[in-house]
Design a protein around this motif. Sequence first.
Motif, PDB file in Angstrom:
ATOM      1  N   ILE A  79      30.780  48.517  47.603  1.00  0.00           N
ATOM      2  CA  ILE A  79      31.113  48.698  46.189  1.00  0.00           C
ATOM      3  C   ILE A  79      30.783  50.112  45.736  1.00  0.00           C
ATOM      4  N   MET A  80      29.544  50.530  46.029  1.00  0.00           N
ATOM      5  CA  MET A  80      29.137  51.852  45.514  1.00  0.00           C
ATOM      6  C   MET A  80      29.896  52.978  46.205  1.00  0.00           C
ATOM      7  N   LYS A  81      30.084  52.882  47.510  1.00  0.00           N
ATOM      8  CA  LYS A  81      30.747  53.975  48.233  1.00  0.00           C
ATOM      9  C   LYS A  81      32.208  54.094  47.818  1.00  0.00           C
ATOM     10  N   LEU A  82      32.842  52.953  47.594  1.00  0.00           N
ATOM     11  CA  LEU A  82      34.253  52.991  47.221  1.00  0.00           C
ATOM     12  C   LEU A  82      34.428  53.497  45.785  1.00  0.00           C
ATOM     13  N   LEU A  83      33.687  52.927  44.851  1.00  0.00           N
ATOM     14  CA  LEU A  83      33.916  53.256  43.441  1.00  0.00           C
ATOM     15  C   LEU A  83      33.445  54.650  43.064  1.00  0.00           C
ATOM     16  N   THR A  84      32.396  55.140  43.714  1.00  0.00           N
ATOM     17  CA  THR A  84      31.941  56.497  43.390  1.00  0.00           C
ATOM     18  C   THR A  84      32.816  57.569  44.038  1.00  0.00           C
ATOM     19  N   ALA A  85      33.681  57.165  44.949  1.00  0.00           N
ATOM     20  CA  ALA A  85      34.579  58.130  45.600  1.00  0.00           C
ATOM     21  C   ALA A  85      35.984  58.091  44.994  1.00  0.00           C
ATOM     22  N   ARG A  86      36.106  57.442  43.834  1.00  0.00           N
ATOM     23  CA  ARG A  86      37.389  57.397  43.138  1.00  0.00           C
ATOM     24  C   ARG A  86      37.228  58.016  41.752  1.00  0.00           C
ATOM     25  N   SER A  87      38.291  58.625  41.244  1.00  0.00           N
ATOM     26  CA  SER A  87      38.266  59.138  39.877  1.00  0.00           C
ATOM     27  C   SER A  87      38.415  57.963  38.919  1.00  0.00           C
ATOM     28  N   ASN A  88      38.149  58.209  37.623  1.00  0.00           N
ATOM     29  CA  ASN A  88      38.260  57.123  36.655  1.00  0.00           C
ATOM     30  C   ASN A  88      39.692  56.610  36.557  1.00  0.00           C
ATOM     31  N   VAL A  89      40.663  57.506  36.617  1.00  0.00           N
ATOM     32  CA  VAL A  89      42.070  57.088  36.577  1.00  0.00           C
ATOM     33  C   VAL A  89      42.357  56.118  37.722  1.00  0.00           C
ATOM     34  N   GLN A  90      41.833  56.435  38.896  1.00  0.00           N
ATOM     35  CA  GLN A  90      42.054  55.573  40.056  1.00  0.00           C
ATOM     36  C   GLN A  90      41.327  54.235  39.905  1.00  0.00           C
ATOM     37  N   ARG A  91      40.135  54.253  39.293  1.00  0.00           N
ATOM     38  CA  ARG A  91      39.401  52.990  39.087  1.00  0.00           C
ATOM     39  C   ARG A  91      40.179  52.053  38.159  1.00  0.00           C
ATOM     40  N   GLN A  92      40.851  52.630  37.146  1.00  0.00           N
ATOM     41  CA  GLN A  92      41.646  51.787  36.251  1.00  0.00           C
ATOM     42  C   GLN A  92      42.815  51.159  37.019  1.00  0.00           C
ATOM     43  N   GLN A  93      43.373  51.907  37.960  1.00  0.00           N
ATOM     44  CA  GLN A  93      44.470  51.361  38.774  1.00  0.00           C
ATOM     45  C   GLN A  93      43.959  50.244  39.696  1.00  0.00           C
ATOM     46  N   ILE A  94      42.731  50.407  40.195  1.00  0.00           N
ATOM     47  CA  ILE A  94      42.113  49.370  41.037  1.00  0.00           C
ATOM     48  C   ILE A  94      41.923  48.093  40.213  1.00  0.00           C
ATOM     49  N   LYS A  95      41.440  48.256  38.971  1.00  0.00           N
ATOM     50  CA  LYS A  95      41.247  47.098  38.082  1.00  0.00           C
ATOM     51  C   LYS A  95      42.555  46.327  37.909  1.00  0.00           C
ATOM     52  N   ALA A  96      43.632  47.062  37.652  1.00  0.00           N
ATOM     53  CA  ALA A  96      44.933  46.418  37.440  1.00  0.00           C
ATOM     54  C   ALA A  96      45.397  45.707  38.717  1.00  0.00           C
ATOM     55  N   ALA A  97      45.220  46.366  39.860  1.00  0.00           N
ATOM     56  CA  ALA A  97      45.621  45.762  41.144  1.00  0.00           C
ATOM     57  C   ALA A  97      44.802  44.513  41.439  1.00  0.00           C
ATOM     58  N   TYR A  98      43.515  44.554  41.111  1.00  0.00           N
ATOM     59  CA  TYR A  98      42.620  43.407  41.351  1.00  0.00           C
ATOM     60  C   TYR A  98      43.084  42.190  40.550  1.00  0.00           C
ATOM     61  N   LYS A  99      43.446  42.450  39.288  1.00  0.00           N
ATOM     62  CA  LYS A  99      43.929  41.368  38.420  1.00  0.00           C
ATOM     63  C   LYS A  99      45.209  40.767  38.975  1.00  0.00           C
ATOM     64  N   THR A 100      46.105  41.637  39.437  1.00  0.00           N
ATOM     65  CA  THR A 100      47.381  41.176  39.988  1.00  0.00           C
ATOM     66  C   THR A 100      47.180  40.363  41.261  1.00  0.00           C
ATOM     67  N   LEU A 101      46.314  40.851  42.157  1.00  0.00           N
ATOM     68  CA  LEU A 101      46.117  40.207  43.465  1.00  0.00           C
ATOM     69  C   LEU A 101      45.302  38.920  43.388  1.00  0.00           C
ATOM     70  N   PHE A 102      44.269  38.916  42.547  1.00  0.00           N
ATOM     71  CA  PHE A 102      43.311  37.802  42.576  1.00  0.00           C
ATOM     72  C   PHE A 102      43.202  37.041  41.262  1.00  0.00           C
ATOM     73  N   GLY A 103      43.907  37.508  40.219  1.00  0.00           N
ATOM     74  CA  GLY A 103      43.878  36.795  38.951  1.00  0.00           C
ATOM     75  C   GLY A 103      42.532  36.837  38.251  1.00  0.00           C
ATOM     76  N   LYS A 104      41.667  37.770  38.629  1.00  0.00           N
ATOM     77  CA  LYS A 104      40.332  37.878  38.034  1.00  0.00           C
ATOM     78  C   LYS A 104      40.148  39.257  37.433  1.00  0.00           C
ATOM     79  N   ASP A 105      39.287  39.327  36.416  1.00  0.00           N
ATOM     80  CA  ASP A 105      38.906  40.619  35.859  1.00  0.00           C
ATOM     81  C   ASP A 105      37.841  41.232  36.762  1.00  0.00           C
ATOM     82  N   LEU A 106      38.125  42.406  37.297  1.00  0.00           N
ATOM     83  CA  LEU A 106      37.213  43.025  38.271  1.00  0.00           C
ATOM     84  C   LEU A 106      35.847  43.315  37.664  1.00  0.00           C
ATOM     85  N   VAL A 107      35.815  43.799  36.424  1.00  0.00           N
ATOM     86  CA  VAL A 107      34.523  44.127  35.801  1.00  0.00           C
ATOM     87  C   VAL A 107      33.685  42.864  35.628  1.00  0.00           C
TER      88      VAL A 107
END
Length: 535
Positions: free
Chosen positions: A1-29
């Motif tokens: 978790i820490m290695k992945l999220l700290t190596a992404r920009s905030n714009v990219q983290r928002q895209q990860i959140k959206a992808a997570y919701k689409t793939l798993f139907g859950k809010d990542l946060v």
Amino acid sequence: IMKLLTARSNVQRQQIKAAYKTLFGKDLVDHLKSELGGKFESLIVGLMTAPIAYDAELLRHAIKGAGTDEKVLIEILASRTPDQVKEIIATYKNMYDHDLEHDVTGDTGGHFRRMLVILLQASRQQGVQEGTIESDAKALFAAGEQKFGTDEEQFITILGNRSAAHLQRVFAAYMKLSGFEIEESIQRETSGSLEKILLAVGKKHTHTPRPFFSPNDNLDFILSYSGTDDETLIRIMVTRSEVDMLDIRKEFRRMFATSLHAMIKGDTAGDYRKSLVVFYEEHLCNPAMSFYVTDMLGTVKPYGAFNANDDANALQKAMKGLGTDEDTIMKLLTARSNVQRQQIKAAYKTLFGKDLVDHLKSELGGKFESLIVGLMTAPIAYDAELLRHAIKGAGTDEKVLIEILASRTPDQVKEIIATYKNMYDHDLEHDVTGDTGGHFRRMLVILLQVRPHLIIKCARSVPAYFAECLYHSMKGAGTDDETLIRIMVTRSEVDMLDIRKEFRRMFATSLHAMIKGDTSGDYRKCLLLLCGGED
């Protein structure tokens, strides 16, 4: 978790959140909150929040907690741009159905409240008012050092309403007039929360370059022997990581003869420490990240009040009918990051059913067209395109091969190889080796094996390399416009400020002056905008 999220920009983290919701139907946060805890959770959740929303959330907590956290109000409202403040106000309204100014004024008082209200108006004058520089400096002097007591309202009016560029000139004039730095006078003439907020504004706009979040402002209070102010530590690490953390680090070492990294390591523990250290080492110290995020090294930064549809409409209007408004095109596109330009392209296609780049090509021409089209191309695709032309043109342009493959990071090289394959259905290594020979080919193959860091560590600095390339592109009879365009496009969001510094150090003139003397027309205007102004 820490290695992945700290190596992404905030714009990219928002895209990860959206992808997570689409793939798993859950809010990542929500999922992260359920798995983590304590300060580590606070840090990760902060990183996962969009910057403006995070600011709005911090302000809400500062106002609605037990007592008002004036430090947070000062830190955010005095350091954000007018456009960012407007966005924060709108976001605060959307999130809490409350008016931010009403909440702030209801929780503060006196001159401090007056200054906060002015900052919340986000209506600083634009540009430098040449006719009022001396009068503003004299007014500040008369309001403080020159009288018994202090006219706080004069300090509030001038520091709260003038532009950054104007205040820099005023503070320089004030120093000549009074013999004092503006900060010295503020400390002598004011006190309490008003002193703190005026100092914050003064330090942000001072004529002496230094980061707003220098250790004297915050970090020496965060990391101390009497315990750590984790809320402030998390807040600054999250909000400044993509803004000016490199400058904060330099200032920290200069003032305390130790590194921020060492102090974080010695003052925190557990996963919280690990995440801060990984964040610092992988994200804040990694030059590769500047390819994806914006720090103080680039001259082109994301536009604060960005709206892709508005920009698409402005560009369409600039190209509509007879004649083309080149000034609007260049001023708009050079004031947006590449990520934002890609969003404008998508919006243009949706709104007008046209490819924006094709439309630009039909309206522009020559070197100016080449420069604008380069700016509109995603960085990795632009590198792939440059390499293709270097290999497949009349003869091999070895200079381009060297410049790109020796200056990109391993991850960027991997992306370039994959993008080249997608764009041309060719293997980049095969094309390079088929077009070169001997030891030079062997060296290029090593670079393509994703080990360019071996070269970078042995070579002199990358900015010095590009400064020299730029100098030779303009020195002598004629200009090597291809090289000039290539470097200005590819380095404007990466390290152009450092390139400018190296250029002046090496050649005793500024990059701005050399571009001005060696180019002309709209092409010159656009290059100067990318250069970021005179040193």
